[in-house]
Design a protein around this motif. Structure first.
Motif, PDB file in Angstrom:
ATOM      1  N   GLY A 118      23.333 -36.388  31.843  1.00 41.16           N
ATOM      2  CA  GLY A 118      22.492 -35.197  31.812  1.00 41.16           C
ATOM      3  C   GLY A 118      21.374 -35.275  30.783  1.00 41.16           C
ATOM      4  O   GLY A 118      20.733 -34.273  30.484  1.00 41.16           O
ATOM      5  N   ARG A 119      21.145 -36.462  30.245  1.00 43.34           N
ATOM      6  CA  ARG A 119      20.095 -36.607  29.230  1.00 43.34           C
ATOM      7  C   ARG A 119      18.736 -36.782  29.901  1.00 43.34           C
ATOM      8  O   ARG A 119      18.613 -37.517  30.882  1.00 43.34           O
ATOM      9  CB  ARG A 119      20.385 -37.837  28.371  1.00 43.34           C
ATOM     10  CG  ARG A 119      21.676 -37.706  27.583  1.00 43.34           C
ATOM     11  CD  ARG A 119      21.343 -37.208  26.244  1.00 43.34           C
ATOM     12  NE  ARG A 119      22.472 -36.806  25.452  1.00 43.34           N
ATOM     13  CZ  ARG A 119      22.409 -36.685  24.134  1.00 43.34           C
ATOM     14  NH1 ARG A 119      21.298 -36.968  23.493  1.00 43.34           N
ATOM     15  NH2 ARG A 119      23.435 -36.275  23.455  1.00 43.34           N
ATOM     16  N   MET A 120      17.738 -36.161  29.343  1.00 42.54           N
ATOM     17  CA  MET A 120      16.386 -36.252  29.892  1.00 42.54           C
ATOM     18  C   MET A 120      15.591 -37.271  29.067  1.00 42.54           C
ATOM     19  O   MET A 120      15.455 -37.101  27.851  1.00 42.54           O
ATOM     20  CB  MET A 120      15.752 -34.871  29.777  1.00 42.54           C
ATOM     21  CG  MET A 120      14.300 -34.870  30.091  1.00 42.54           C
ATOM     22  SD  MET A 120      14.031 -34.311  31.724  1.00 42.54           S
ATOM     23  CE  MET A 120      13.603 -32.632  31.365  1.00 42.54           C
ATOM     24  N   LEU A 121      15.083 -38.321  29.722  1.00 42.21           N
ATOM     25  CA  LEU A 121      14.304 -39.319  28.992  1.00 42.21           C
ATOM     26  C   LEU A 121      12.830 -38.967  29.094  1.00 42.21           C
ATOM     27  O   LEU A 121      12.324 -38.684  30.181  1.00 42.21           O
ATOM     28  CB  LEU A 121      14.588 -40.710  29.552  1.00 42.21           C
ATOM     29  CG  LEU A 121      16.013 -41.185  29.240  1.00 42.21           C
ATOM     30  CD1 LEU A 121      16.464 -42.245  30.216  1.00 42.21           C
ATOM     31  CD2 LEU A 121      16.095 -41.732  27.833  1.00 42.21           C
ATOM     32  N   ARG A 122      12.171 -38.996  27.971  1.00 42.41           N
ATOM     33  CA  ARG A 122      10.776 -38.550  27.961  1.00 42.41           C
ATOM     34  C   ARG A 122       9.787 -39.696  27.892  1.00 42.41           C
ATOM     35  O   ARG A 122       8.592 -39.498  27.913  1.00 42.41           O
ATOM     36  CB  ARG A 122      10.551 -37.626  26.768  1.00 42.41           C
ATOM     37  CG  ARG A 122      11.332 -36.346  26.869  1.00 42.41           C
ATOM     38  CD  ARG A 122      10.970 -35.388  25.741  1.00 42.41           C
ATOM     39  NE  ARG A 122      11.989 -34.371  25.617  1.00 42.41           N
ATOM     40  CZ  ARG A 122      13.081 -34.490  24.865  1.00 42.41           C
ATOM     41  NH1 ARG A 122      13.281 -35.577  24.166  1.00 42.41           N
ATOM     42  NH2 ARG A 122      13.977 -33.529  24.821  1.00 42.41           N
ATOM     43  N   SER A 123      10.274 -40.932  27.735  1.00 40.84           N
ATOM     44  CA  SER A 123       9.345 -42.068  27.628  1.00 40.84           C
ATOM     45  C   SER A 123       9.744 -43.152  28.629  1.00 40.84           C
ATOM     46  O   SER A 123      10.791 -43.061  29.270  1.00 40.84           O
ATOM     47  CB  SER A 123       9.394 -42.642  26.208  1.00 40.84           C
ATOM     48  OG  SER A 123      10.595 -43.366  26.047  1.00 40.84           O
ATOM     49  N   ASP A 124       8.917 -44.178  28.728  1.00 42.29           N
ATOM     50  CA  ASP A 124       9.246 -45.316  29.611  1.00 42.29           C
ATOM     51  C   ASP A 124       9.869 -46.449  28.807  1.00 42.29           C
ATOM     52  O   ASP A 124      10.032 -47.553  29.314  1.00 42.29           O
ATOM     53  CB  ASP A 124       7.957 -45.882  30.250  1.00 42.29           C
ATOM     54  CG  ASP A 124       7.126 -44.800  30.885  1.00 42.29           C
ATOM     55  OD1 ASP A 124       7.707 -43.976  31.590  1.00 42.29           O
ATOM     56  OD2 ASP A 124       5.890 -44.788  30.653  1.00 42.29           O
TER      57      ASP A 124
END
Ligand code: M6R
Length: 615
Positions: A118-124
């Motif tokens: 459920g973690r949201m990744l904000r970068s590539d």
């Protein structure tokens, strides 16, 4: 190449120290920068900016100066994801903030895993996922060092990490595996950096943590202390050593020139170029950058490689290997010729551009010309996010790190590695057997060690360079895969030592160049023991018969070549297709030493630019 710095001390100077340190790391090359500080009340301040450290400073001065005794900072040289604020470090996940130098090989799998949580990744980036993993562990263990320790076994690849936590202004955790990290030890502060250049401004007492060691730095009642343990928790004792470098020497890590540093970095650079890309089980290569066009690649019957200078020499070898192992018709063409010629291009042709800088005007124009004609364009580029990297349909990065010296060295060997990986991929799609694929992979893995062995011949090569420094002209000759190496050796000595040199296929001697042979023209013969051993031996005798001097780059089993050459540099043996990775090293060192003997500014030779962005 990314640079990381960290500070923990009894004085609230983190802000100033870290910005100064980022400036000291600027020479490494970078595209964005960032800083994170933890104030005494536990609050985190994080600022990131694209471009120079000055752009970060500008953003920071818009805020009031932050007084903090703990902080980390970063200059990013993009590997995963284009240069942008969201990809810039430090990366934060929950309570955790960290900076990273290196490449995480299994990041795709770890990304999926944390997303499932459920973690949201904000970068590539491959880095952000580490922050999430540590944050998940921290939520359970409530101790920063334990949380870092719990995550390390999950990471595959190379990393130096500096980790801090919001709410804990008294702890900094540092760890490294296969990426550089140095800690400076002063009475009231500890300094961390990828490179001692940032440290020597504060203290000359340093510790180099070993692979897998975890440094826990603490501040208690105004005093700073540290412990170093292994991944399993065993205590390690390091006595700080005293560096006698000044600032400029430190930038070059003690080497006299960037060129020499970059030559010596090659074992590391080639390791990075293949890191996470070898698939031994299937005897092939995993190249994420080519995945989107993998099916289209199956239809390709012809590849034209376009490039300039040293990258063109890599292309010549790449073309030979593609033909030999994949059955694809391949040729290397100077980009400056390609752009003005009328090559017949069809749907079964791909154009592959090779460029260290990714900005070479002729190579970029060749890519545009190919795109205009509707063919598939591919790239092998070192500089992430550069024009060629952006414009090709798909490509592979070398990951060699920034090359500062004008003469290309580590970019060349890492280009060769990527070419071999592409040959593995395309070859296994076509005619290459599993056995052959496995054989190449096995030998590839040994290459860094073999290059290291050649680098150890430096002194001996310096002695040879001093003996030959008075000669004004040289011939460089080789056959098969070593013919492009002859061209490369000649180019290196031209640009670095201002000595005229010609590269030739050895078999061409009788068709002209032999007319030049006499005692004042030495010939560098690149002749390891291989399928053309006898031919090379006869060629050497023909030169000797005309009283020409011979410097041979050869292998220990080429007994007669060693006997007949005036000077021989013995290099270790590998598969013939991989020999260029080895035979080029002495030629780089020879050119370097002749250049130094002539008093040339080898890092910035006259009339040359690192990036040729005009025609
Ligand atoms: O950045 P690129 O690889 O496209 O550069 C190509 C040439 O300009 C470059 O290799 C040049 O020949 C070097 N100075 C060789 O050492």
């Amino acid at each position: 190449m990314c640079g990381i710095v960290g500070y923990i001390g009894s004085a609230p100077h983190a802000y100033d120290v870290l910005l100064d340190d980022l400036h000291r790391l600027e020479y490494r090359g970078y595209d964005s920068a960032g800083i994170a500080l933890v104030r005494d009340n536990g609050a985190l301040v994080r600022v990131r900016a694209v471009g120079k450290v000055a752009a970060l400073e500008e953003k920071l001065t818009k805020r009031a100066q932050v007084y903090a005794k703990l902080g980390i900072a970063h200059t990013r040289w993009a590997t995963h994801g284009a240069p942008s604020v969201r990809n810039a470090h430090p990366h934060t996940a929950g309570a955790i903030t960290l900076v990273h130098n290196g490449i995480i090989e299994n990041f795709a799998q770890l990304r999926e895993e944390v997303q499932k949580e459920g973690r949201m990744l904000r970068s590539d980036t491959d880095t952000e996922v580490i922050a999430h993993l540590i944050d998940m562990a921290y939520a359970q263990l409530h101790d920063l060092a334990d949380a870092v320790r719990a995550v390390l076994p999950r990471l595959r690849g190379a990393y130096a990490l500096l980790v801090i936590a919001k709410g804990d202004p008294k702890t900094l955790v540092a760890v490294r595996v296969a990426s550089p990290l140095v800690m400076g030890v002063a009475a009231d502060a500890l300094f961390f950096a990828s490179d001692a250049v940032a440290i020597v401004a504060h203290t000359h007492r340093v510790i180099y943590p070993l692979d897998g060691e975890i440094v826990v730095a603490k501040r208690t009642e105004g005093r700073v202390s540290y412990t170093i343990t292994t991944e399993k928790g065993a205590l390690r004792k390091h006595t700080p050593r005293v560096l006698k470098w000044d600032h400029t020497q430190a930038q070059k890590e003690g080497y006299a020139h960037f060129m020499l540093k970059e030559i010596m970095e090659q074992p590391h650079a080639v390791t990075d170029a293949m890191r996470g890309r070898l698939d031994s089980d299937n005897a092939t290569a995993r190249l994420g950058g080519l995945a989107p066009v993998e099916e289209r690649l199956r239809t390709i019957k012809r590849i034209i490689i376009v490039s300039c200078g040293t990258s063109y020499h890599a292309g010549l070898i790449g073309a030979q290997l593609l033909q030999e192992y994949s059955g694809i018709v391949a040729e290397a063409v100077y980009a400056s010729e390609f752009r003005y010629s009328n090559y017949l291009l069809d749907k079964e042709t791909a154009v592959l551009a090779i460029s260290q800088s990714g900005e070479t005007a002729d190579t970029l124009a060749a890519v545009r010309e190919a795109k205009n004609k509707g063919v598939l364009t591919l790239g092998i580029v070192n500089a992430v996010g550069s024009s060629i990297a952006r414009e090709v349909d798909a490509g592979v990065y070398n990951h060699a790190g920034p090359e500062i010296s004008v003469a290309s060295t580590k970019a060349f060997t890492s280009q060769l590695i990527v070419l071999v990986l592409i040959v593995l991929l395309l070859g296994r799609q076509r005619t290459m057997s599993v056995a052959m694929g496995k054989r190449i992979i096995r030998h590839l893995c040994a290459i860094p060690r073999l290059i290291e062995t050649v680098c150890q011949h430096h002194k001996e090569i310096r002695a040879i360079a001093r003996r030959y420094k008075r000669y004004d002209n040289f011939l460089y000759v080789g056959r098969l895969h070593n013919f492009p190496i002859a061209l490369e050796g000649a180019l290196k000595i031209k640009e670095i030592a201002y000595v005229h040199a010609e590269g030739y296929p050895f078999g061409e001697m009788k068709h002209g160049p032999i007319a030049l042979v006499e005692p004042s023209l030495p010939t560098v013969v690149i002749a390891p023991r291989d399928s053309v051993y006898e031919k090379n031996l006869s060629g050497i005798q023909e030169i000797r018969a005309r009283r020409g001097k011979v410097i041979a780059i050869t292998t220990h089993d080429a007994v007669d070549i060693v006997k007949h050459a005036h000077d021989a540099i013995i290099v270790p043996k590998t598969l013939p297709v991989l020999m260029p990775l080895i035979t080029v090293i002495p030629l780089q060192l020879l050119a370097y030493e002749v250049g130094v003997a002539h008093g040339v500014d080898v890092d910035k030779p006259r009339n040359l630019a690192k990036s040729v962005t005009v025609e």
